[in-house]
Each structure stands twice: as C-alpha cells, then as structure tokens.
Design a protein around this motif. Structure first.
Motif, PDB file in Angstrom:
ATOM      1  N   TRP A  34       9.634  -9.502   8.371  1.00 51.56           N
ATOM      2  CA  TRP A  34       8.264  -9.773   7.936  1.00 51.56           C
ATOM      3  C   TRP A  34       7.971  -9.050   6.619  1.00 51.56           C
ATOM      4  O   TRP A  34       7.388  -9.614   5.703  1.00 51.56           O
ATOM      5  CB  TRP A  34       7.276  -9.330   9.003  1.00 51.56           C
ATOM      6  N   LEU A  35       8.406  -7.795   6.527  1.00 53.21           N
ATOM      7  CA  LEU A  35       8.166  -7.002   5.331  1.00 53.21           C
ATOM      8  C   LEU A  35       8.874  -7.615   4.120  1.00 53.21           C
ATOM      9  O   LEU A  35       8.275  -7.775   3.060  1.00 53.21           O
ATOM     10  CB  LEU A  35       8.639  -5.565   5.551  1.00 53.21           C
ATOM     11  N   LYS A  37       9.857 -10.714   3.763  1.00 56.67           N
ATOM     12  CA  LYS A  37       9.228 -12.007   3.481  1.00 56.67           C
ATOM     13  C   LYS A  37       7.913 -11.820   2.718  1.00 56.67           C
ATOM     14  O   LYS A  37       7.638 -12.542   1.756  1.00 56.67           O
ATOM     15  CB  LYS A  37       8.965 -12.741   4.796  1.00 56.67           C
ATOM     16  N   SER A  38       7.108 -10.831   3.101  1.00 60.98           N
ATOM     17  CA  SER A  38       5.836 -10.607   2.415  1.00 60.98           C
ATOM     18  C   SER A  38       6.056 -10.137   0.981  1.00 60.98           C
ATOM     19  O   SER A  38       5.301 -10.509   0.081  1.00 60.98           O
ATOM     20  CB  SER A  38       4.968  -9.618   3.183  1.00 60.98           C
ATOM     21  N   GLU A  39       7.092  -9.329   0.742  1.00 63.11           N
ATOM     22  CA  GLU A  39       7.386  -8.875  -0.614  1.00 63.11           C
ATOM     23  C   GLU A  39       7.865 -10.030  -1.486  1.00 63.11           C
ATOM     24  O   GLU A  39       7.506 -10.126  -2.661  1.00 63.11           O
ATOM     25  CB  GLU A  39       8.433  -7.752  -0.593  1.00 63.11           C
ATOM     26  N   GLU A  41       6.996 -13.141  -1.099  1.00 62.54           N
ATOM     27  CA  GLU A  41       5.792 -13.941  -1.357  1.00 62.54           C
ATOM     28  C   GLU A  41       4.973 -13.326  -2.482  1.00 62.54           C
ATOM     29  O   GLU A  41       4.412 -14.057  -3.307  1.00 62.54           O
ATOM     30  CB  GLU A  41       4.945 -14.083  -0.084  1.00 62.54           C
ATOM     31  N   LYS A  42       4.883 -12.021  -2.545  1.00 61.17           N
ATOM     32  CA  LYS A  42       4.135 -11.360  -3.625  1.00 61.17           C
ATOM     33  C   LYS A  42       4.776 -11.665  -4.975  1.00 61.17           C
ATOM     34  O   LYS A  42       4.086 -11.881  -5.962  1.00 61.17           O
ATOM     35  CB  LYS A  42       4.106  -9.849  -3.415  1.00 61.17           C
ATOM     36  N   ARG A  44       6.586 -14.333  -5.737  1.00 62.15           N
ATOM     37  CA  ARG A  44       6.377 -15.747  -6.052  1.00 62.15           C
ATOM     38  C   ARG A  44       5.001 -16.008  -6.624  1.00 62.15           C
ATOM     39  O   ARG A  44       4.828 -16.836  -7.488  1.00 62.15           O
ATOM     40  CB  ARG A  44       6.543 -16.596  -4.798  1.00 62.15           C
TER      41      ARG A  44
END
Length: 46
Positions: A34-35, A37-39, A41-42, A44
């Motif tokens: 999750w971590l 993936k969230s990084e 996304e940031k 992108r």
C-alpha cells in the motif's frame, strides 16, 4: 527554568492472527505494498 518536553513516537504491534484468518489485508506485506503504491501515485500526479 524552562521545562523541556520530549515527544516519543512509538509503534506497538500486537496481533494474534485473527484479522488475517478473516481475510483482512492487514499483514506487513500488505502495508508495504500500500505504501509503495501510494508513493507511485504521488509521482504520477506531479
């Protein structure tokens, strides 16, 4: 005399596996995924 306040960050992990037995995504690997993936996304978005 000034009072100095100390702030400590603590992480306490307590578990018995009950959440994992019920199929919740609460393992350490799930958290790291999750971590990451969230990084990504940031990156992108910017």
């Amino acid at each position: 005399m000034k009072k100095i306040e100390k702030i400590y960050n603590k992480l306490i992990l307590i578990g018995n596996g009950f959440d994992l037995a019920l199929g919740f995504k609460t393992s350490y690997n799930d958290f790291l995924f999750w971590l990451l993936k969230s990084e990504v996304e940031k990156i992108r978005i910017t």
